[in-house]
Design a protein around this motif. Structure first.
Motif, short mmCIF file in Angstrom:
data_model
loop_
_atom_site.label_atom_id
_atom_site.label_comp_id
_atom_site.label_asym_id
_atom_site.label_seq_id
_atom_site.Cartn_x
_atom_site.Cartn_y
_atom_site.Cartn_z
N ARG A 16 21.71 34.69 42.05
CA ARG A 16 20.97 35.75 41.36
C ARG A 16 20.38 35.20 40.07
O ARG A 16 21.07 34.57 39.26
CB ARG A 16 21.88 36.94 41.04
CG ARG A 16 22.36 37.66 42.30
CD ARG A 16 23.01 39.00 41.99
NE ARG A 16 23.47 39.66 43.20
CZ ARG A 16 22.69 40.39 43.99
NH1 ARG A 16 21.43 40.59 43.66
NH2 ARG A 16 23.18 40.95 45.09
N TYR A 17 19.09 35.47 39.89
CA TYR A 17 18.36 35.02 38.71
C TYR A 17 18.01 36.21 37.83
O TYR A 17 17.64 37.28 38.33
CB TYR A 17 17.06 34.32 39.12
CG TYR A 17 17.25 33.15 40.04
CD1 TYR A 17 17.60 31.89 39.55
CD2 TYR A 17 17.08 33.28 41.42
CE1 TYR A 17 17.78 30.81 40.39
CE2 TYR A 17 17.25 32.21 42.27
CZ TYR A 17 17.60 30.98 41.75
OH TYR A 17 17.78 29.92 42.59
N ARG A 18 18.11 35.99 36.53
CA ARG A 18 17.66 36.98 35.54
C ARG A 18 16.94 36.24 34.43
O ARG A 18 17.33 35.12 34.07
CB ARG A 18 18.83 37.78 34.98
CG ARG A 18 19.46 38.73 35.98
CD ARG A 18 20.62 39.52 35.37
NE ARG A 18 21.10 40.58 36.25
CZ ARG A 18 21.97 40.38 37.25
NH1 ARG A 18 22.46 39.17 37.47
NH2 ARG A 18 22.34 41.39 38.01
N ALA A 19 15.90 36.88 33.89
CA ALA A 19 15.16 36.26 32.79
C ALA A 19 14.54 37.35 31.94
O ALA A 19 14.18 38.43 32.43
CB ALA A 19 14.07 35.34 33.33
N VAL A 20 14.43 37.06 30.64
CA VAL A 20 13.84 38.01 29.71
C VAL A 20 13.11 37.22 28.63
O VAL A 20 13.49 36.09 28.31
CB VAL A 20 14.91 38.95 29.11
CG1 VAL A 20 15.87 38.18 28.21
CG2 VAL A 20 14.27 40.12 28.37
#
Length: 354
Positions: free
Chosen positions: A161-165
């Motif tokens: 799972r990837y998350r970016a902000v």
């Protein structure tokens, strides 16, 4: 499930997530990469099915992006231009001094991520990595924070799972670049494996792998709607210009979104081992490894050769910002971007013949 730390230093961290039956995924903090995937066979030898370098230090350069997290953007952005609503950004042109490939030379594929946490339970194990990139690194806007989690369960399902902000409107299109050869023999071609993709259309490219248009897979070497070997398709369409330029496959397939999960199935020639992959990404780029160099030292005292492994990069439409009429979704400042890829491995860990 068990988590074992194999190396810890200021340079990198290496750890393994291991099932009770010996199925194992090893992770390297450099590039938040998959170092190996495999199991102990009947001779008590570890059988690795993900292309891996012989040395951990090789992941700092990682010319093949083997197992690496791709980000902030997988694939090519043509001519190195990223057009967003308020501004047009000039990106690093690290391919032929013309295009931005896999986000440039300072991308997350090459840096040492921080291991934020690990979780070990009876039925699963998880590792979470995080890193940051500053505003304008390789030309991309925003001070950005990235995270990737690897969750392995006893059913041999690995969910990434990837998350970016970002603090500025920017573009995220993360993926993983693992190469697979289910035989574990990276000194021979992977082309006899069977491939099935739930896709009715593919994207054809120019001679620099920049998209030119969308075409139906029917009556073409790109028809993998039913399981068929790469070899069979390549021989049946041996005069196909797309295959010639790519030394095989280096093409995006538009995934059907009618609940046909998994979207991709990769099967060993003897049908004893299968890899199922699903994702919420709209496309998968299939790279059959035709440009892999000969003679690279790999784990298990093996030496690489062209076509010794295939990569499946689940991502956006390729070169989505490049004015091809493809869907292009940027991420506004402060909004979280997410993606998942799920790999399911089906074969015996205790014996190769079972």
């Amino acid at each position: 499930m068990n988590i074992t730390f194999l190396h810890q230093s200021a340079q990198y961290t290496l750890l393994s997530l291991t099932c009770k039956d010996s199925f194992q995924v090893t992770l390297n903090s450099i590039g938040a990469s998959i170092r190996s995937i495999g199991y102990t066979d009947s001779t008590e030898k570890f059988k690795n099915i993900a292309l891996s370098f012989a040395s951990d230090s090789d992941y700092t350069g990682n010319t093949l992006y083997a197992g690496a997290t791709l980000g902030p953007c997988a694939g090519r952005i043509s001519n190195g231009w990223l057009s967003l609503p308020a501004k047009k950004y000039h990106l690093t042109r690290n391919e032929k001094n013309r295009h931005c490939l896999h986000s440039g030379i300072h991308s997350v594929s090459f840096i040492n991520w921080t291991l934020v946490s690990v979780r070990e339970e009876d039925t699963c194990a998880e590792a979470l990595f995080q890193c940051t990139l500053p505003d304008c690194c390789d030309g991309f806007p925003g001070n950005r924070t990235f995270s990737v989690s690897y969750l392995l369960n006893e059913a041999h399902e690995l969910t990434v799972r990837y998350r970016a902000v970002s603090d500025k409107t920017t573009y995220f299109n993360m993926s993983n670049h693992s190469y697979f050869n289910l035989s574990g023999n990276f000194e021979e071609s992977v082309y006899d494996h069977l491939l099935q993709i739930h896709a009715h259309s593919y994207i054809y490219n120019d001679d620099e792998f920049i998209p030119e248009g969308i075409a139906p897979v029917e009556n073409s070497p790109f028809d993998f709607r039913k399981p068929v070997s790469l070899t069979r398709q390549m021989k049946a369409f041996s005069d196909n210009a797309q295959l010639t330029v790519s030394h095989g496959y280096n093409h995006a397939f538009l995934l059907n979104k009618n609940n046909e999960l998994p979207q991709l199935v990769f099967t060993s020639p003897d049908s004893a081992k299968k890899l199922f992959i699903s994702s919420d990404a709209p496309c998968v780029v299939v790279y059959s490894g035709g440009f892999i160099e000969s003679g690279l030292p790999l784990s298990g005292n093996q030496i690489s050769c062209p076509g010794c492994a295939a990569a499946f990069e689940f991502q956006d439409y390729p070169d989505a910002p490049g004015n091809h009429g493809f869907p292009f979704h940027y991420t506004e400042a402060g909004k979280e971007w997410t993606r998942y890829i799920k790999y399911s491995f089906v074969f015996s860990c205790s014996t190769e013949n079972k």
